[in-house]
Design an enzyme around this catalytic site. Sequence first.
Site, PDB file in Angstrom:
ATOM      1  CG  HIS A 138      -6.212 -58.636   7.786  1.00  0.00           C
ATOM      2  ND1 HIS A 138      -5.662 -59.375   8.798  1.00  0.00           N
ATOM      3  CD2 HIS A 138      -5.216 -57.848   7.312  1.00  0.00           C
ATOM      4  CE1 HIS A 138      -4.384 -59.052   8.933  1.00  0.00           C
ATOM      5  NE2 HIS A 138      -4.081 -58.130   8.035  1.00  0.00           N
ATOM      6  CG  ASP A 215     -10.912 -55.826  10.758  1.00  0.00           C
ATOM      7  OD1 ASP A 215     -10.403 -54.730  11.044  1.00  0.00           O
ATOM      8  OD2 ASP A 215     -10.283 -56.747  10.199  1.00  0.00           O
ATOM      9  CD  GLN A 218      -6.249 -50.994   6.200  1.00  0.00           C
ATOM     10  OE1 GLN A 218      -6.065 -49.832   5.839  1.00  0.00           O
ATOM     11  NE2 GLN A 218      -5.257 -51.778   6.572  1.00  0.00           N
ATOM     12  CE  LYS A 241      -3.390 -52.048   9.952  1.00  0.00           C
ATOM     13  NZ  LYS A 241      -2.508 -52.711   9.017  1.00  0.00           N
ATOM     14  CB  CYS A 379      -2.800 -60.336   5.993  1.00  0.00           C
ATOM     15  SG  CYS A 379      -1.121 -60.321   6.600  1.00  0.00           S
TER      16      CYS A 379
HETATM   17  N1  PLP Z   1      -7.864 -56.096   9.746  1.00  0.00           N
HETATM   18  C1  PLP Z   1      -7.526 -55.382   8.683  1.00  0.00           C
HETATM   19  C2  PLP Z   1      -8.571 -55.002   7.680  1.00  0.00           C
HETATM   20  C3  PLP Z   1      -6.206 -54.983   8.506  1.00  0.00           C
HETATM   21  O1  PLP Z   1      -5.854 -54.269   7.436  1.00  0.00           O
HETATM   22  C4  PLP Z   1      -5.235 -55.353   9.474  1.00  0.00           C
HETATM   23  C5  PLP Z   1      -3.815 -54.999   9.281  1.00  0.00           C
HETATM   24  O2  PLP Z   1      -3.351 -54.845   8.180  1.00  0.00           O
HETATM   25  C6  PLP Z   1      -5.669 -56.082  10.583  1.00  0.00           C
HETATM   26  C7  PLP Z   1      -6.979 -56.438  10.687  1.00  0.00           C
HETATM   27  C8  PLP Z   1      -4.693 -56.492  11.642  1.00  0.00           C
HETATM   28  O3  PLP Z   1      -4.219 -55.372  12.308  1.00  0.00           O
HETATM   29  P1  PLP Z   1      -3.052 -55.502  13.389  1.00  0.00           P
HETATM   30  O4  PLP Z   1      -1.941 -56.258  12.717  1.00  0.00           O
HETATM   31  O5  PLP Z   1      -2.690 -54.095  13.703  1.00  0.00           O
HETATM   32  O6  PLP Z   1      -3.629 -56.240  14.552  1.00  0.00           O
END
Ligand code: PLP
Length: 421
Positions: A138, A215, A218, A241, A379
């Site tokens: 992401h 990270d 998900q 999430k 993203c």
């Molecule tokens: N990493 C992953 C794999 C994500 O799916 C997301 C959000 O869709 C993020 C990071 C970023 O999360 P946040 O916008 O809640 O900081």
Amino acid sequence: MSARVDVSRSIAPQAAGYDVAAVRAAFPILTRQVHGKPLTYLDSAASAQRPQCVIDAVNDYETRHHANVHRGVHALSQEATDLFEGARDTVRQFLNARSTREIVFVRGTTEAINLVAQSYGRPRLQPGDEILITGLEHHANIVPWQMLREQTGAKLVVAPIDRTGNVSIDAIDARLSDRTRLVAVTHVSNALGTVLPIRDIVRAAHARRVPVLVDGAQAVPHEDVDVQALGCDFYAFSSHKVYGPTGVGVLYGREELLTEMPPWQGGGDMILAVTFDKTTYNSLPYKFEAGTPNISGVVGLAAALRYVEALGRPQIRSHEHQLLDYATQRLLTIPGLTIIGTAPVKAAVISFTIDGIHPHDLGTILDAEGVAIRTGHHCAMPVMDFFELPATARASFGCYSDRSDVDRLLAALAAAQKVFA
Ligand code: PLP
């Protein structure tokens, strides 16, 4: 990558003992209508819905306990502090971290990764040092490292994905070098659903004394995350999430590393003493929590994690996997539909394209049918580039999703195909 299957013969029964109707009843928003149709919410990977217990916990906090934390001697401040610090212990238990000193509240996964980049990476990295990520990341796990690259002269090394949307441990191992200073990988890909073998990645990185940031945005809603079993050094996730409020998330960091790291932001609460000459920083985890935190968000997050534990993480996982199989098999019966991301281990996310219909048009037509999916690059533009696609449509599931959601998705896709026939 697409295949035809006989749906009638090969679909497994729904998870036994998991009462999805009762789970759905706990989420008030699911009774809503959208454009006069029942809501079919298939966008949980972007943000999951909240159960009543989370809404109630936030409401109760706001109605009866709100005051600023840590600073007051009065009753409300102490109640708010107890709820806030109690939530930290709920997170610690949920992740199986050793200590609440390892649990830092942040705004979300994005802020957690930026914190590590600036506090762990920036003081350490020298020109030519390497940060290893994967092609699945992401933007939240790409851009902070690019910013760090600008600041330090470090290099970004990318372990590539294969045509199934997987990143093999060999692809990662082969890119670990004497200059690798950090591995930063997603646990589950938001764009494709691929689950990465974090334990193996940690083992390979640690064999070279390289720390690993995961990270987990998900993964936390779908996988049984135990930071000690995974062995990772940092683990980041977002409350929204995993059925909690927006604007709050968690950075888990191994205490030895957090202790060595300087504060990232300065301000109230992260100090023990301040003069104009000198500031003495607070202990962990407060050193990383400058300013008034999102107290009601943290309270809601704890309620969400307790809810997930009460449903049972293995039970949620098994329910979602059966739903993923059902949805995959049903989608593959649609002419012209291609599933993007067919890795051997996946979580409850399905990206797809349909010949002759742009994903954005598809999203709009499905919305008119009450079906909420996500369309776009999710993203994760490098993933789209790899598959040479501008965008995909993505259906993602949560603990409350059921076969009726999938069936309504199928009906709406058939309606869209008629429009474009
Ligand atoms: N990493 C992953 C794999 C994500 O799916 C997301 C959000 O869709 C993020 C990071 C970023 O999360 P946040 O916008 O809640 O900081």
